[in-house]
Design an enzyme around this catalytic site. Sequence first.
Site, PDB file in Angstrom:
ATOM      1  N   GLU A 112       1.022 -33.040 -10.087  1.00  0.00           N
ATOM      2  CA  GLU A 112       1.880 -32.176 -10.894  1.00  0.00           C
ATOM      3  C   GLU A 112       1.083 -30.968 -11.379  1.00  0.00           C
ATOM      4  OE1 GLU A 112       2.850 -35.266 -13.573  1.00  0.00           O
ATOM      5  OE2 GLU A 112       4.117 -36.275 -12.093  1.00  0.00           O
ATOM      6  N   GLU A 154       5.764 -39.563 -10.001  1.00  0.00           N
ATOM      7  CA  GLU A 154       4.484 -40.195  -9.695  1.00  0.00           C
ATOM      8  C   GLU A 154       4.596 -41.257  -8.613  1.00  0.00           C
ATOM      9  OE1 GLU A 154       5.473 -39.599 -12.801  1.00  0.00           O
ATOM     10  OE2 GLU A 154       3.903 -38.388 -13.744  1.00  0.00           O
ATOM     11  N   PHE A 212      -2.176 -38.127 -16.506  1.00  0.00           N
ATOM     12  CA  PHE A 212      -2.746 -39.005 -17.526  1.00  0.00           C
ATOM     13  C   PHE A 212      -2.639 -40.437 -17.009  1.00  0.00           C
ATOM     14  CE2 PHE A 212      -1.447 -35.255 -19.833  1.00  0.00           C
ATOM     15  CZ  PHE A 212      -2.463 -35.048 -20.751  1.00  0.00           C
ATOM     16  N   PHE A 216       0.353 -42.657 -17.368  1.00  0.00           N
ATOM     17  CA  PHE A 216       1.536 -42.578 -16.519  1.00  0.00           C
ATOM     18  C   PHE A 216       1.502 -43.591 -15.380  1.00  0.00           C
ATOM     19  CE2 PHE A 216       1.726 -37.714 -17.498  1.00  0.00           C
ATOM     20  CZ  PHE A 216       1.902 -38.009 -18.832  1.00  0.00           C
ATOM     21  N   HIS A 251      -0.854 -40.805 -24.286  1.00  0.00           N
ATOM     22  CA  HIS A 251      -1.700 -39.874 -23.526  1.00  0.00           C
ATOM     23  C   HIS A 251      -3.181 -40.062 -23.845  1.00  0.00           C
ATOM     24  CE1 HIS A 251       2.188 -37.844 -23.177  1.00  0.00           C
ATOM     25  NE2 HIS A 251       1.706 -37.107 -22.213  1.00  0.00           N
TER      26      HIS A 251
END
Lengths: 370, 337, 323
Positions: free
Chosen positions: B29, B70, B93, B96, B139
């Site tokens: 991303e 993802e 991160f 995720f 995060h």
Amino acid sequence: MSAIQNIVMPKWGLAMQEGLVAAWHVPVDAVLEAGQDLLDIETSKIANVYESPVSGHLRRIVVAAGETVPVGALLGVCAPASVSDTEIDAHVKAFQDSFDWDGAKADTGPEPETAETTAGRLRFLRMGDGDGPSMLFLHGFGGDLNTWLFNQEVVAQSGRTIALDLPGHGGSTKDVGPGDLVTLAGAVMALMDHLSLPSAHLVGHSMGGATALLVALERPDRVASLTLLAPGGFGPAINMDYINGFIAEKRAKKLRAVLELLVADPTAITAEMVEEVIKVKRLDGVDAALKTLRDGLFPGGTQAIDLRDRLAALLCPVRVIWGRRDRILPASQADGVPASIRVTLLDAAGHMPHMESAATVNALLQEVMT
Amino acid sequence: MPMKSYRQAVNEALRQEMERDSRVILMGEDVAGGAGAPGEDDAWGGPLGVTKGLEPIFGRERVLDTPISESAFIGCAAGAAATGLRPVAELMFVDFMGVCFDQIFNQAAKFRYMFGGRATTPLVIRTMYGAGFRAASQHSQCLYPLFTHIPGLKVVLPSNAYEAKGLLIQAIRDDDPVIFFEHKAMYDEEVDVPDESYAIPFGEANVTREGDDCTIIAFGRMVNLANQAADNLGKSGITCTVVDPRTTSPLDRETILDTAGETGRVVVVDEAHPRCNMATDIAALICEHRFADLKGPIKQVTAPHAPVPFSPALEDLYIPGVPKIEAAVRELCGKGH
Amino acid sequence: MQLSRDDLRAAYQRMCLIRTFEDTVHEEFSAGNIPGFVHLYAGEEASAVGVCLHLDERDAIASTHRGHGHCIAKGCDPQAMMAEIYGRKDGLCGGKGGSMHIADLSKGMMGANGIVGGGPPLVCGAALSAKYRKTGGVAVAFVGDGGSNQGTTFESYNLAKIWNLPAIFIIEDNGYAESTASGWSVGGSQVGRAQGFGMPATEVDGHDFFAVWEAAREAIDRARSGQGPSLLHVRLNRYYGHFEGDALTYKAPGELEKVKMEQDALMLFRRRVTETALLDGGELDAIERDAEAQIAHCLASAKAAPMPTEADLMTDVYADYAS
């Protein structure tokens, strides 16, 4: 010139900005001989004995053991008894007041250069100025131009110096051709051509010594003098445990044992030095280059080229310096050389006389330059 | 040697490997940023600028911005790895992982073994981890213990910029799926990093300090803190060995056990939550194999068993720090020191 | 492009191999000779073969838990497959994968997959690889109606579309995700979903080899020529349970028997090629006998093959380190 002599923090290698005074070997009021062990200095990369650069009466110790100061900072003062304490105090104060404490740290000194030559990319470090022939330093197997950190800057006070990374080493090309002396000697000639040096004083250590010797034999017109430190090419014997261990060992613990073979006093090998060697060995192409050089220079575990028989043909002044405690190339290889070659054997040194007995070696090198 | 930041080191490793091997591609991303947008190309270079400048060199064919999917792009990277490419995917991160873990641990991690050694999956997943960014619970996690648990994955925790470059180059050249953890609070930290390419082998711990009184084994960002603690303790006469295992899988058991046995006192420093983390794993390993050499209990300095809090006041309490490491060592070494 | 007689023979041979393979595994499993569990493809042969007949060594497929048919259609060795199902050392995956994980990357078969919806992202990767390396290859994801409801599948539609990947999604809708009817579990339609992502999509009768072949040809040509992904919604039936041992109580009485009588893929194929005189009945009989003999041989050799040993337990966890 004042009778007062300064002893300052030396600069060992490009990266050194400051040093820790680990211990003084002498008390205040000692009478110093130039070259005697004066104090232990530690940097982030190396620990070594600093040999006194002067002879005289040590009147002041300015930096006590345990303190860290920048390169160039005043460590101690020598002066004859005729100089009063008041004069010495004034001298120290004047030095300290004028010393650029921040600038000393920020000054990184000369930087190595790289050049694309007929022998490929070569990295070299120039220091010093003068009219006479340059002194060209050639390191040994697995080393690089930093090998000369105790020597080049000192000699550069007397003239032009250049330390070269031989092919396969440091910042130079990793292409070592068939890994023979001819390739290495070709790189020396290529750099001399690139820098338009008609001739040079060659200083070679170990493999670099054999390289210097070959250059002198093949191109006597380009070599003003030879100083060979524990040189290769003086006989078949070589400690292959060192060569193979240097190549094979990737981890600090085992590599340290290998590197300790280099020196008479194994405590001279610091953890940081071991780590530096590991970092170099990790660079792309280094492992292959070292193996090619090993196979080219030491096939079957002995030196491929024995130049002893040709020593008599050398025309330039030649000095051989060897540590009696050398465990890589035996000092006995210096026995029986032609009388025209001056031989200096050092009791305290192993395979690294230019580091282990730097002051003595430096004095001999400065002699060449003057 | 020039000083480079952790961010520069990662970027340089990617650039040099992409120059060396055309099979290496990046996806993730905003790894370039600005795909399909009217403004600047390479607008972001990743959310923290780590991949900035690569798209202008290698083009969008090799630096692929993905949708926020993802599962699709991590799985896509695994599929591309199994069919001839060497993708480096960025999971922005590690938190995720929840949305794509199947593609990592059931797919990529399993191919080689499950297909009888007839598949090779040279996949790298770069991911940010760790607290200290005021980024709160979703995060800021560490989570590397979860990946370490999975056979077939290699897990890398570089502790400074030099380590990051050499370990990332090794990761890209490695034929197994590698999860490469970048601590988001370290991107601006600088050390000497060679310009040349170099690879640091996996499974070889780095002994960053050598001492006699205590062995501190630390992971990722905690290595620097352990080094600082060791240096501070050295001033009061307590000398420590500090071990950076570099990779949790493979794990350099030999160095860990040797250094633990040499001092007989062990502190393990792990930023992850305390249950089933690297600290418990290392403590169990040492207890099983070096119990007789131990002079006291193995101390674990970890984050607490709580999600990472947002408030700076709380997060600062949450992260293991130098004083906690020093206190653990002093406690082990006894009041005499 | 038309199907040659050789193509037709090859198609019937593959379909017969799949049918015989699956019937054999069914009998062997019922007899307790096969460990674990198996999901059989019998009844769905026209789909795998109708698609894979267009593929070559440049192309990759990803399969489902019901993967034996896709493997055979893509050219995996049935003998090594049977040995794998028996957990033998010389199985296609050395006995480490089993029925649900048969793969042969050298044949472009990226694996049967125990995770429903696991394959589509991987196929995006194979398609990206083919596109980047300019091999001219395509990649095909076989997905069940159950897998069609996974987020991974939708994400993959989107990724394949926006990256214009040479990917084809084949939704093999056998009417039931395990025991749950697709008519109940699928919102909207498969074709409508694809169209929502801007992908061309076609519904096709999966019992009819010729219909599948024709629809697949269009989709694969589109992918190969750089025009991006497509979807086929293939309606078909499985002859056995979700897994072996499934009593099929969720199906209507007589539902399966009617399909077998009226829509059997092999029967429809035989009728079509004999009525149009493309192949004669004797040729087809011979192909069937050959398939039976080949699978019988596969079975015997699998049963005789050695089991892996402790020495195999820890191999191939990693490329280059033993844990």
